[in-house]
Design a protein around this motif. Sequence first.
Motif, PDB file in Angstrom:
ATOM      1  N   ILE A   1       0.833  -1.206   0.000  1.00  0.00           N
ATOM      2  CA  ILE A   1       0.000   0.000   0.000  1.00  0.00           C
ATOM      3  C   ILE A   1       0.868   1.256   0.000  1.00  0.00           C
ATOM      4  O   ILE A   1       0.608   2.219  -0.725  1.00  0.00           O
ATOM      5  CB  ILE A   1      -0.940  -0.009   1.217  1.00  0.00           C
ATOM      6  N   ALA A   2       1.925   1.238   0.832  1.00  0.00           N
ATOM      7  CA  ALA A   2       2.771   2.424   0.991  1.00  0.00           C
ATOM      8  C   ALA A   2       3.771   2.591  -0.147  1.00  0.00           C
ATOM      9  O   ALA A   2       4.317   3.687  -0.331  1.00  0.00           O
ATOM     10  CB  ALA A   2       3.517   2.343   2.323  1.00  0.00           C
ATOM     11  N   TYR A   3       4.015   1.542  -0.907  1.00  0.00           N
ATOM     12  CA  TYR A   3       5.098   1.525  -1.893  1.00  0.00           C
ATOM     13  C   TYR A   3       5.107   2.741  -2.824  1.00  0.00           C
ATOM     14  O   TYR A   3       6.165   3.364  -3.022  1.00  0.00           O
ATOM     15  CB  TYR A   3       5.021   0.226  -2.706  1.00  0.00           C
ATOM     16  N   PRO A   4       3.980   3.142  -3.421  1.00  0.00           N
ATOM     17  CA  PRO A   4       4.027   4.285  -4.357  1.00  0.00           C
ATOM     18  C   PRO A   4       4.464   5.585  -3.699  1.00  0.00           C
ATOM     19  O   PRO A   4       4.922   6.508  -4.388  1.00  0.00           O
ATOM     20  CB  PRO A   4       2.581   4.389  -4.864  1.00  0.00           C
TER      21      PRO A   4
ATOM     22  N   ARG B   1      15.066   4.853  -1.807  1.00  0.00           N
ATOM     23  CA  ARG B   1      15.948   4.297  -0.773  1.00  0.00           C
ATOM     24  C   ARG B   1      15.179   3.516   0.278  1.00  0.00           C
ATOM     25  O   ARG B   1      15.777   2.771   1.056  1.00  0.00           O
ATOM     26  CB  ARG B   1      16.747   5.429  -0.108  1.00  0.00           C
ATOM     27  N   MET B   2      13.866   3.674   0.305  1.00  0.00           N
ATOM     28  CA  MET B   2      13.042   2.937   1.268  1.00  0.00           C
ATOM     29  C   MET B   2      12.241   1.823   0.582  1.00  0.00           C
ATOM     30  O   MET B   2      11.227   1.375   1.089  1.00  0.00           O
ATOM     31  CB  MET B   2      12.100   3.903   1.996  1.00  0.00           C
ATOM     32  N   ARG B   3      12.737   1.396  -0.572  1.00  0.00           N
ATOM     33  CA  ARG B   3      12.113   0.287  -1.302  1.00  0.00           C
ATOM     34  C   ARG B   3      13.122  -0.848  -1.439  1.00  0.00           C
ATOM     35  O   ARG B   3      13.665  -1.103  -2.515  1.00  0.00           O
ATOM     36  CB  ARG B   3      11.659   0.743  -2.691  1.00  0.00           C
ATOM     37  N   PRO B   4      13.408  -1.554  -0.355  1.00  0.00           N
ATOM     38  CA  PRO B   4      14.418  -2.612  -0.411  1.00  0.00           C
ATOM     39  C   PRO B   4      13.986  -3.824  -1.225  1.00  0.00           C
ATOM     40  O   PRO B   4      14.818  -4.603  -1.674  1.00  0.00           O
ATOM     41  CB  PRO B   4      14.607  -2.983   1.056  1.00  0.00           C
ATOM     42  N   LEU B   5      12.672  -3.965  -1.425  1.00  0.00           N
ATOM     43  CA  LEU B   5      12.124  -5.072  -2.197  1.00  0.00           C
ATOM     44  C   LEU B   5      11.162  -4.522  -3.238  1.00  0.00           C
ATOM     45  O   LEU B   5      10.610  -3.429  -3.053  1.00  0.00           O
ATOM     46  CB  LEU B   5      11.370  -6.050  -1.288  1.00  0.00           C
ATOM     47  N   PRO B   6      10.935  -5.247  -4.323  1.00  0.00           N
ATOM     48  CA  PRO B   6       9.920  -4.798  -5.289  1.00  0.00           C
ATOM     49  C   PRO B   6       8.534  -4.823  -4.658  1.00  0.00           C
ATOM     50  O   PRO B   6       8.322  -5.438  -3.604  1.00  0.00           O
ATOM     51  CB  PRO B   6      10.036  -5.814  -6.429  1.00  0.00           C
TER      52      PRO B   6
END
Length: 394
Positions: A133-136, A141-146
């Motif tokens: 939910i938060a990904y977009p 730098r706070m997206r360690p995984l897809p």
Amino acid sequence: MPAAPPSTPRPTADPLVALADRCVQCGLCLPACPTYAASRLETESPRGRIALTRAWADGQAEPTQEGDAHLDHCLGCRTCEAVCPAGVEYGAFLVEARKQQRARRAPTWRARALEMLAARPAALSTLLGFYRIAYPLLPSRMRPLPRPPARRTSPPRSTPVMPRQVVAVSSGCVARPYEAGTREALARLCATIDIQVVAPEGQTCCGTLHAHAGDAAAAATLARRNRQAFAGIDTVLTLASGCHDALASAIEGRAVDAIGFLADHADRLQVRRLDARVGLHLPCTQRNVTRSVGAMHRLLACVPGLDVVTLDAGTGCCGAAGTGMLEDPEHANGFRAPLIAQIEASGVDCVLSANIGCRLHLANASPVPVKHPLELLADQLERAPSPGTGARPR
């Protein structure tokens, strides 16, 4: 050069010393080691790590922060084990070395958090749901995984009318949300050959992460839970090559690599033509542990028109190393960079890889989709029944 007979370890109470004593210091492992290839340092090679930890165990040297870093850098790819003429069991050696390392050096808070979440797949799936939910909104730098895939609703259940075999599938920990589509693909493929796939409740993480972090007690607890979950099942299919060895050990050899399993039935799979170019990444654990590379090529050869480009830039190792891509991303990204450059230059439409950690690591930088090979194969089935996957894993 003829293979030397395995050396006989001297009697010792320390299993680390017994494993290290098999090494004859020939150096044939050096050209095969990704970390040695990157640094050209003896201490970044299997031979160097064995000598270093042997000296620590014998009391000939005191462990240091720099020495521990060399042990930390090992990717656990076991390519050295595949080429060793003396039969050194480097995988077992690394687990024992990390166990002794953990006894003298406490793990970081990040490592503890990752181990805790992996041992609780339901909680991890919930957390990854919030991450989706938060990904977009998150900076890179706070997206360690897809981004995790959307939660799938249960498909209409359709099993073979009279299945000739029932097999189970392992759902793991981080693979539980990320590989939902792969498990459905496996069930569809198996249904076409009259095999039913079930997903028993109570199964959990395979424990590889914990064993490689030196937490033998946690790894043993997870192995026991998986033994209980898969009790009474003759065949348990694994989708992640990095999880296979630990699960096979836990359930006494009943684990079977899903790619090898389906390759044995390849003549019964009816697939449509696909005029596409795909990049095939061969995870280290697929090459050195499950050894299903030949089976992988046989399955892909079932798809007419498919142009397969083997991704082997650098050493072919992506550097994910389990949680290494999260704990030391700069180190991991260095091994991934040549593969990403090859993907960009090759003009492939997608990338295939049979290990969940490798797929996540590659997908976070790949310009094209990264998927499990069985997903591509299932998409090309001429008849694709809805899978009956039994009980949903908890």
